[in-house]
Design a protein around this motif. Structure first.
Motif, PDB file in Angstrom:
ATOM      1  N   HIS A 258       0.651  -1.216  -0.142  1.00  0.00           N
ATOM      2  CA  HIS A 258      -0.085  -0.020  -0.120  1.00  0.00           C
ATOM      3  C   HIS A 258       0.902   1.168  -0.061  1.00  0.00           C
ATOM      4  O   HIS A 258       0.343   2.440  -0.226  1.00  0.00           O
ATOM      5  CB  HIS A 258      -1.184   0.094   1.350  1.00  0.00           C
ATOM      6  N   ALA A 259       2.221   1.312   0.435  1.00  0.00           N
ATOM      7  CA  ALA A 259       2.757   2.338   0.747  1.00  0.00           C
ATOM      8  C   ALA A 259       4.309   2.405   0.000  1.00  0.00           C
ATOM      9  O   ALA A 259       4.761   3.678  -0.025  1.00  0.00           O
ATOM     10  CB  ALA A 259       3.086   2.744   2.204  1.00  0.00           C
ATOM     11  N   THR A 260       4.749   1.585  -0.658  1.00  0.00           N
ATOM     12  CA  THR A 260       5.863   1.646  -1.380  1.00  0.00           C
ATOM     13  C   THR A 260       5.996   1.149  -2.739  1.00  0.00           C
ATOM     14  O   THR A 260       4.847   0.522  -3.314  1.00  0.00           O
ATOM     15  CB  THR A 260       6.974   0.665  -0.542  1.00  0.00           C
ATOM     16  N   ASP A 261       7.020   1.146  -3.488  1.00  0.00           N
ATOM     17  CA  ASP A 261       7.031   0.962  -4.811  1.00  0.00           C
ATOM     18  C   ASP A 261       7.958  -0.531  -4.896  1.00  0.00           C
ATOM     19  O   ASP A 261       8.202  -0.857  -6.077  1.00  0.00           O
ATOM     20  CB  ASP A 261       7.929   1.948  -5.717  1.00  0.00           C
ATOM     21  N   ALA A 262       8.214  -0.913  -3.657  1.00  0.00           N
ATOM     22  CA  ALA A 262       8.962  -2.344  -3.862  1.00  0.00           C
ATOM     23  C   ALA A 262       7.867  -3.354  -4.681  1.00  0.00           C
ATOM     24  O   ALA A 262       6.753  -3.261  -4.399  1.00  0.00           O
ATOM     25  CB  ALA A 262       9.293  -2.701  -2.483  1.00  0.00           C
ATOM     26  N   THR A 315      11.146   5.609   5.695  1.00  0.00           N
ATOM     27  CA  THR A 315      12.080   6.070   4.637  1.00  0.00           C
ATOM     28  C   THR A 315      11.507   5.229   3.403  1.00  0.00           C
ATOM     29  O   THR A 315      11.671   5.848   2.111  1.00  0.00           O
ATOM     30  CB  THR A 315      13.278   5.713   4.871  1.00  0.00           C
ATOM     31  N   SER A 316      11.222   4.018   3.520  1.00  0.00           N
ATOM     32  CA  SER A 316      10.949   3.113   2.396  1.00  0.00           C
ATOM     33  C   SER A 316       9.541   3.747   1.406  1.00  0.00           C
ATOM     34  O   SER A 316       9.650   3.337   0.246  1.00  0.00           O
ATOM     35  CB  SER A 316      10.485   1.809   2.676  1.00  0.00           C
ATOM     36  N   ALA A 317       8.884   4.679   1.983  1.00  0.00           N
ATOM     37  CA  ALA A 317       7.861   5.238   1.291  1.00  0.00           C
ATOM     38  C   ALA A 317       8.433   6.440   0.630  1.00  0.00           C
ATOM     39  O   ALA A 317       7.358   7.164  -0.176  1.00  0.00           O
ATOM     40  CB  ALA A 317       6.668   5.501   2.165  1.00  0.00           C
ATOM     41  N   GLY A 318       9.553   6.891   0.419  1.00  0.00           N
ATOM     42  CA  GLY A 318       9.975   7.960   0.063  1.00  0.00           C
ATOM     43  C   GLY A 318      10.053   8.135  -1.432  1.00  0.00           C
ATOM     44  O   GLY A 318      10.298   9.090  -1.965  1.00  0.00           O
ATOM     45  N   GLY A 319       9.773   6.996  -2.172  1.00  0.00           N
ATOM     46  CA  GLY A 319       9.755   6.992  -3.850  1.00  0.00           C
ATOM     47  C   GLY A 319      11.048   6.108  -4.413  1.00  0.00           C
ATOM     48  O   GLY A 319      11.979   6.223  -4.025  1.00  0.00           O
ATOM     49  N   ALA A 321      11.679   2.155  -6.532  1.00  0.00           N
ATOM     50  CA  ALA A 321      11.823   0.528  -6.077  1.00  0.00           C
ATOM     51  C   ALA A 321      13.047   0.635  -5.354  1.00  0.00           C
ATOM     52  O   ALA A 321      12.967  -0.167  -4.325  1.00  0.00           O
ATOM     53  CB  ALA A 321      11.608  -0.288  -7.271  1.00  0.00           C
ATOM     54  N   PRO A 322      14.103   0.998  -5.816  1.00  0.00           N
ATOM     55  CA  PRO A 322      15.476   0.547  -5.175  1.00  0.00           C
ATOM     56  C   PRO A 322      15.748   1.208  -3.756  1.00  0.00           C
ATOM     57  O   PRO A 322      16.192   0.173  -2.732  1.00  0.00           O
ATOM     58  CB  PRO A 322      16.603   1.248  -6.095  1.00  0.00           C
ATOM     59  N   LEU A 323      15.132   2.424  -3.603  1.00  0.00           N
ATOM     60  CA  LEU A 323      15.169   2.868  -2.088  1.00  0.00           C
ATOM     61  C   LEU A 323      14.194   2.245  -1.174  1.00  0.00           C
ATOM     62  O   LEU A 323      14.795   1.814  -0.095  1.00  0.00           O
ATOM     63  CB  LEU A 323      14.771   4.371  -2.297  1.00  0.00           C
ATOM     64  N   LEU A 328      13.491  -1.411   3.237  1.00  0.00           N
ATOM     65  CA  LEU A 328      12.637  -2.563   3.927  1.00  0.00           C
ATOM     66  C   LEU A 328      13.608  -3.689   4.218  1.00  0.00           C
ATOM     67  O   LEU A 328      13.514  -4.382   5.309  1.00  0.00           O
ATOM     68  CB  LEU A 328      11.699  -3.216   2.795  1.00  0.00           C
ATOM     69  N   VAL A 329      14.839  -3.938   3.697  1.00  0.00           N
ATOM     70  CA  VAL A 329      15.838  -5.013   4.063  1.00  0.00           C
ATOM     71  C   VAL A 329      16.377  -4.468   5.197  1.00  0.00           C
ATOM     72  O   VAL A 329      16.381  -5.405   6.272  1.00  0.00           O
ATOM     73  CB  VAL A 329      16.636  -5.281   2.983  1.00  0.00           C
TER      74      VAL A 329
END
Length: 429
Positions: A258-262, A315-319, A321-323, A328-329
């Motif tokens: 819901h909140a990240t590009d991962a 931070t993972s929601a900052g925009g 996929a790599p970030l 998240l890891v």
């Protein structure tokens, strides 16, 4: 000869001797069976039993709440009866409750059977912890770390087997997974029957296998954890410190979606990472707390790790996929270390603060913390997700405050001696 000596030396390094090793096998079988079922339970109720999603949620929520009563009840029974007998009853009750699910698609009956299984499950968790504490003595921290490592290995084995079965996707496959979990409890019962009754601070075991109070009068629980303000406050703080479970198992997958590009496929991989970290690091970390005072000191790095993990989640929601993947890891790693540190501190402090004449009752009350978190933790974590990235640091701050409160609560109850283990005897009459 050399190989035999090495095998003997390995066995000697397992606290609790032969029964300690049997309990490790029980832990492995238990979590393997649980891994088979828990990941597909909701799907079974929806796809096989035909319940609507709303009823599945109600069923799992209410049955989980019902399990809260299992911990204190099992603890009190263990103080009054043979621990192994109570544990066997809990194991068989779990098997029966699971198999009963196969007999009906009725919502009310499915709810009843699930609640009974949850009640027995939470009770069995307390009983297993009590057994481990009694057989491992001064090495209880190390034994618990080994047991938790074995348990996580079982989770991984069961989860992988369940994933393989789900590729078939038939009703028969779901039923096989349920039956596999039920059979695991039968195997555990057989192994438990071969375990000796552990020595207890409050009672002796006669040659006939009967538990008696040490003064040869009927067992009477002198101490009452419900009147122990310090222990109740300690248990209350524990409820929040068990939140790592909800964050990793519920919050992480939902946050990814819901909140990240991962990629969504990252979620199960992070759970595997969590299991592997526990398998390889838990035993080594156990050396950090050889005494109750050192266990209390672990609350500081625990708080730091949890806050760091929350900041990484935000931070993972900052925009990008790599970030998101990197954050998240990293969050999974530090939150897993928070989980392991809490496991060590919680294990030692819950036993140290318990009265000798009512260990089971005290650990039963402590078990309420984990049970309550299973019901309320997902609600709190989903609320954090609903608010968004700014809420994660607030959750971290809440855990920091809780760690500080727990350090203060337990400070005056810790023993002056290096170890808190008291001598235990077994009657030869």
């Amino acid at each position: 000869m050399g190989q035999g000596r090495r095998r003997a030396a390995l066995h000697e390094r397992i606290p609790g001797g032969r029964d300690g090793r049997r309990m490790l096998w029980i832990a492995l079988i238990n979590k393997t069976g649980t891994g088979l079922w828990m990941g597909v339970a909701a799907l079974y109720f929806a796809l096989v039993a035909g319940l609507p999603v709303s009823e599945v949620g109600i069923l799992m929520g209410i049955s989980g709440a019902a399990g809260i009563a299992g911990a204190p009840r099992a603890g009190r029974l263990a103080d009054r009866h043979l621990l192994t007998h109570v544990l066997i009853a809990a194991q068989l009750l779990q098997a029966i409750a699971l198999l009963a699910l196969l007999t009906t698609h009725d919502f009310a009956l499915l709810l009843l059977y699930s609640a009974v299984g949850s009640l027995a499950d939470r009770g069995a968790n307390v009983l297993t912890k009590l057994y481990a504490a009694r057989i491992s003595g001064t090495e209880r921290i190390r034994y618990q770390a080994i047991q938790r490592t074995v348990s996580n290995a079982g989770w991984a084995i069961g989860g992988l087997a369940a994933a393989g079965a789900l590729t078939i996707g038939t009703t028969h496959a779901y039923r096989v997974l349920l039956i596999g979990n039920a059979l695991s409890y039968v195997v555990m019962t057989v192994l438990t029957l071969r375990c000796a009754e552990p020595p207890s601070p409050s009672q002796v075991v006669t040659a006939s296998g009967v538990a008696e109070a040490k003064d040869s009068t009927p067992t009477v629980i002198a101490s009452n954890p419900w009147r122990d303000r310090t222990y109740l406050l300690f248990t209350a703080t524990e409820t929040l410190l068990f939140l790592d479970d909800a964050v990793l198992q519920v919050g992480m997958p939902l946050w990814i979606v819901h909140a990240t590009d991962a990629p969504h496929g990252l979620a199960p991989l992070l759970l595997v990472l969590n299991c592997l970290l526990v398998v390889f690091c838990q035993v080594s970390l156990a050396r950090l707390a050889p005494t109750p005072h050192r266990a209390r000191a672990l609350l500081v790095p625990l708080a730091a790790c949890f806050m760091t993990g929350c900041l990484a989640m935000s931070t993972s929601a900052g925009g990008g996929a790599p970030l998101a993947i990197a954050a998240l890891v990293f969050a999974t790693i530090v939150l897993t270390f928070a989980e392991m540190l809490h496991t060590i501190a919680s294990w030692e402090l819950s036993i140290t603060l318990a009265a000798d004449d009512a260990q089971g009752a005290y650990l039963g009350v402590h078990g309420l913390a984990s049970a309550a978190q299973r019901s309320g933790g997902p609600l709190l974590v989903t609320a954090v997700i609903a608010v968004g990235a700014p809420a994660w640091p607030l959750l971290g701050a809440l855990v920091i405050a809780t760690c500080a409160a727990q350090r203060r609560v337990v400070r005056d109850r810790l023993p002056r001696a290096a170890l808190s283990v008291h001598p235990i005897t077994v009657s030869e009459h």
